[in-house]
Design a protein around this motif. Structure first.
Motif, PDB file in Angstrom:
ATOM      1  N   UNK A 103      15.357  -5.540 -16.191  1.00  0.00           N
ATOM      2  CA  UNK A 103      14.477  -5.859 -15.056  1.00  0.00           C
ATOM      3  C   UNK A 103      14.774  -4.911 -13.894  1.00  0.00           C
ATOM      4  N   UNK A 104      16.041  -4.672 -13.679  1.00  0.00           N
ATOM      5  CA  UNK A 104      16.434  -3.792 -12.582  1.00  0.00           C
ATOM      6  C   UNK A 104      15.900  -2.381 -12.809  1.00  0.00           C
ATOM      7  N   UNK A 105      15.939  -1.972 -14.073  1.00  0.00           N
ATOM      8  CA  UNK A 105      15.467  -0.633 -14.398  1.00  0.00           C
ATOM      9  C   UNK A 105      13.954  -0.520 -14.189  1.00  0.00           C
ATOM     10  N   UNK A 106      13.241  -1.567 -14.579  1.00  0.00           N
ATOM     11  CA  UNK A 106      11.785  -1.557 -14.364  1.00  0.00           C
ATOM     12  C   UNK A 106      11.472  -1.450 -12.880  1.00  0.00           C
ATOM     13  N   UNK A 107      12.208  -2.222 -12.068  1.00  0.00           N
ATOM     14  CA  UNK A 107      11.982  -2.194 -10.628  1.00  0.00           C
ATOM     15  C   UNK A 107      12.249  -0.806 -10.067  1.00  0.00           C
ATOM     16  N   UNK A 108      13.312  -0.209 -10.547  1.00  0.00           N
ATOM     17  CA  UNK A 108      13.683   1.112 -10.062  1.00  0.00           C
ATOM     18  C   UNK A 108      12.587   2.125 -10.385  1.00  0.00           C
ATOM     19  N   UNK A 109      12.073   2.037 -11.626  1.00  0.00           N
ATOM     20  CA  UNK A 109      11.004   2.953 -12.007  1.00  0.00           C
ATOM     21  C   UNK A 109       9.786   2.752 -11.111  1.00  0.00           C
ATOM     22  N   UNK A 110       9.428   1.497 -10.897  1.00  0.00           N
ATOM     23  CA  UNK A 110       8.277   1.216 -10.038  1.00  0.00           C
ATOM     24  C   UNK A 110       8.508   1.761  -8.639  1.00  0.00           C
ATOM     25  N   UNK A 111       9.729   1.565  -8.158  1.00  0.00           N
ATOM     26  CA  UNK A 111      10.062   2.004  -6.811  1.00  0.00           C
ATOM     27  C   UNK A 111       9.906   3.520  -6.692  1.00  0.00           C
ATOM     28  N   UNK A 112      10.395   4.232  -7.710  1.00  0.00           N
ATOM     29  CA  UNK A 112      10.312   5.692  -7.660  1.00  0.00           C
ATOM     30  C   UNK A 112       8.844   6.131  -7.681  1.00  0.00           C
ATOM     31  N   UNK A 113       8.047   5.466  -8.534  1.00  0.00           N
ATOM     32  CA  UNK A 113       6.628   5.823  -8.611  1.00  0.00           C
ATOM     33  C   UNK A 113       5.920   5.574  -7.291  1.00  0.00           C
ATOM     34  N   UNK A 114       6.227   4.418  -6.678  1.00  0.00           N
ATOM     35  CA  UNK A 114       5.589   4.082  -5.408  1.00  0.00           C
ATOM     36  C   UNK A 114       5.964   5.092  -4.343  1.00  0.00           C
ATOM     37  N   UNK A 115       7.248   5.482  -4.376  1.00  0.00           N
ATOM     38  CA  UNK A 115       7.703   6.435  -3.370  1.00  0.00           C
ATOM     39  C   UNK A 115       6.979   7.768  -3.521  1.00  0.00           C
ATOM     40  N   UNK A 116       6.783   8.163  -4.768  1.00  0.00           N
ATOM     41  CA  UNK A 116       6.073   9.416  -5.005  1.00  0.00           C
ATOM     42  C   UNK A 116       4.626   9.321  -4.539  1.00  0.00           C
ATOM     43  N   UNK A 117       4.020   8.172  -4.845  1.00  0.00           N
ATOM     44  CA  UNK A 117       2.624   7.996  -4.457  1.00  0.00           C
ATOM     45  C   UNK A 117       2.488   8.040  -2.942  1.00  0.00           C
ATOM     46  N   UNK A 118       3.461   7.407  -2.292  1.00  0.00           N
ATOM     47  CA  UNK A 118       3.457   7.373  -0.835  1.00  0.00           C
ATOM     48  C   UNK A 118       3.576   8.780  -0.276  1.00  0.00           C
ATOM     49  N   UNK A 119       4.457   9.568  -0.906  1.00  0.00           N
ATOM     50  CA  UNK A 119       4.682  10.922  -0.410  1.00  0.00           C
ATOM     51  C   UNK A 119       3.406  11.755  -0.533  1.00  0.00           C
ATOM     52  N   UNK A 120       2.638  11.550  -1.617  1.00  0.00           N
ATOM     53  CA  UNK A 120       1.417  12.342  -1.747  1.00  0.00           C
ATOM     54  C   UNK A 120       0.366  11.864  -0.753  1.00  0.00           C
ATOM     55  N   UNK A 121       0.440  10.578  -0.433  1.00  0.00           N
ATOM     56  CA  UNK A 121      -0.553  10.065   0.520  1.00  0.00           C
ATOM     57  C   UNK A 121      -0.213  10.441   1.946  1.00  0.00           C
ATOM     58  N   UNK A 122       1.056  10.760   2.154  1.00  0.00           N
ATOM     59  CA  UNK A 122       1.498  10.988   3.522  1.00  0.00           C
ATOM     60  C   UNK A 122       0.884  12.250   4.095  1.00  0.00           C
ATOM     61  N   UNK A 123       0.495  13.172   3.212  1.00  0.00           N
ATOM     62  CA  UNK A 123      -0.141  14.388   3.696  1.00  0.00           C
ATOM     63  C   UNK A 123      -1.358  14.010   4.528  1.00  0.00           C
ATOM     64  N   UNK A 124      -1.700  14.854   5.526  1.00  0.00           N
ATOM     65  CA  UNK A 124      -2.836  14.533   6.376  1.00  0.00           C
ATOM     66  C   UNK A 124      -4.080  14.381   5.523  1.00  0.00           C
TER      67      UNK A 124
END
Ligand code: ATP
Ligand code: MG
Length: 445
Positions: A103-124
């Motif tokens: 479960x912890x590993x699944x959460x970590x994977x989701x977290x990393x994906x979300x962070x990446x998605x956020x980073x791409x959205x952060x661009x103007x």
């Protein structure tokens, strides 16, 4: 025995005899979890642990140690093992540990994906358009981005207020911080205060835990107060204080919290009018409009219509895996002739529909479905006074004149909004309910 227990939970188990076998197996089958004894016929559990971490630093490894060898367990944890099990292994304990690790590993994977998605959205975000009036808005936005000044974005529905607010945040020094949006019109009045300022545990029935508000969440970032014109008058004083002092209390709380936020507010109604009508506090209005930016409606920048339309067609074709369609000249003409009461959002929706409807790779006027909407040219209205009924007292005439003026105004607004009563009410600065009553009073269908 361990294999049976774990397979009983629906997992697949691959066994390895010793360290070299384990290393080979891990490389080949990429497991989600490694369970290893510390003593092995060849090599040892530490070797397996190191190989696992080299393969994937996030791979959870559980080690099994002989009863009483706590030093080994500590050493393994220091090397990055997730946990340890003392032998003889209790199957229930093992299964619990396995489920938790996965479960912890699944959460970590989701977290990393979300962070990446956020980073791409952060661009103007991309703001499309060449019109001088839009260019002016963009340069004002860039100037404001360099400061911490409160910005008020004014513009009709669908002109891109939220898009510009996000762009402002992305261009500012706060772009690493959060962008937190709250729509003041979409949240019931009684919930708005706790949404904005949060609440303490037990502040009211149902407040089972402390909840942070948007002001707190936006710390070191930007708080976007959307549809600020719909802020109930009672809350306006509280917002004003939060803006002036950058300090507020949670609902049910006594200590005040200090935050560092840049405020961007947006409204699609004339706030000045609301001030005149005593629906909006004048002091709050002045506080918000330090840096006002007005986004022009689409009908006032007709040259941008084809540019935006092509941009949207390209995007929707790509989304739908279609060959990028071209816009026939007739279609472009019709797009430019239309009034676009819903502005860029309406154009975007129209292009999406057209891309779906067009069966060839050319979009023609018939695919746009615009003719169904409002008349393209307003009908020339006859002089109202020639047929006006001047009989009766002064008060009678006045009342009749007012009703007639209102009737015309409402009809005209309904035409502009393609029959959308909600939007017409907004444009006219009255509540939806009042609008419906007025319509009935004026005898409009
Ligand atoms: N200049 C532009 N370039 C590209 N896309 C745009 C532009 N203006 C608006 N859009 C798009 O149009 C849609 C509507 O924009 P947005 O939601 O920002 O409008 P709004 O003013 O907040 O509308 P509302 O008042 O209805 O909330 C969004 O999908 C946005 O990305
Ligand atoms: Mg919006």
């Amino acid at each position: 025995m361990l294999r049976l227990a774990i397979e009983g939970q629906g997992h697949t188990v691959i066994e390895a005899r010793d360290q070299p076998d384990a290393v080979r197996t891990m490389q080949q089958s990429r497991p989600s979890l490694v369970l290893t004894d510390l003593r092995l016929p060849e090599g040892d559990g530490f070797g397996v642990l190191r190989a696992a971490k080299e393969l994937d630093p996030q791979l959870p490894v559980i080690v099994m140690t002989a009863y009483g060898s706590i030093q080994d367990a500590v050493a393994a944890m220091k090397e990055g093992a997730l946990d340890f099990l003392a032998k003889p292994v209790d199957p229930d304990h093992l299964l619990l540990m396995v489920e938790r690790a996965l479960a912890q590993r699944r959460l970590l994977t989701e977290y990393i994906l979300l962070k990446e998605e956020l980073a791409t959205r952060r661009g103007a975000p991309l703001i499309i358009g060449e019109a001088p009036s839009l260019k002016n808005v963009i340069s004002a936005l860039q100037r404001a981005a360099g400061t911490d000044a409160t910005v008020l974005l004014e513009g009709e529905s669908g002109t891109g207020k939220e898009l510009f607010a996000r762009a402002l945040h992305a261009l500012s020094e706060r772009s690493d911080g959060p962008f937190v949006a709250i729509n003041c019109a979409a949240i019931p009045d009684n919930l708005l205060e706790t949404e904005l300022f949060g609440h303490e545990k037990g502040a009211f029935t149902g407040a089972v835990a402390r909840k942070p508000g948007k002001f707190e969440l936006a710390h070191r970032g930007t708080l976007f107060l959307d549809e600020i014109g719909d802020l109930p008058i009672g809350l306006q004083a509280k917002i004003l204080r939060a803006l002036e002092e950058r300090r507020f209390e949670r609902v049910g709380g006594t200590s005040s919290l200090q935050v560092d936020v840049r405020i961007v507010a947006a409204t699609n109604k004339g706030l000045r009018m609301a001030v005149a009508a005593k629906q909006f506090r004048e002091d709050l209005y002045f506080r918000l409009s330090v840096f006002p930016i007005t986004i022009p409606p689409l009908r006032e920048r007709k040259d941008d219509i084809p540019i935006l339309a092509r941009h949207f067609v390209e995007r929707f074709c790509r989304d739908l895996n279609k060959k990028v369609a071209t816009l026939a000249p007739g279609a472009i003409e019709e797009l430019q002739r239309y009034g676009w009461p819903g502005n860029v959002r309406e154009l975007q929706n129209c292009m999406e529909r057209s891309v779906i409807l067009a069966d060839t790779d050319t979009i023609h006027a018939r695919h746009l479905n615009l003719a169904l909407h409002a008349p393209l040219q307003p009908v020339e209205a006859p002089n109202p006074w020639t047929s006006f009924d001047f009989s009766g007292s002064l008060a009678d005439v006045g009342r009749r004149a007012q009703l007639e003026a209102e009737r015309r105004k409402i009809t005209q607004t309904l035409q502009e909004t393609a029959g959308n009563k909600m939007r017409a009410a907004e444009t006219l600065g009255v509540s939806y309910k009042a609008f419906l009553m007025k319509m009935r009073e004026c005898g409009i269908e």
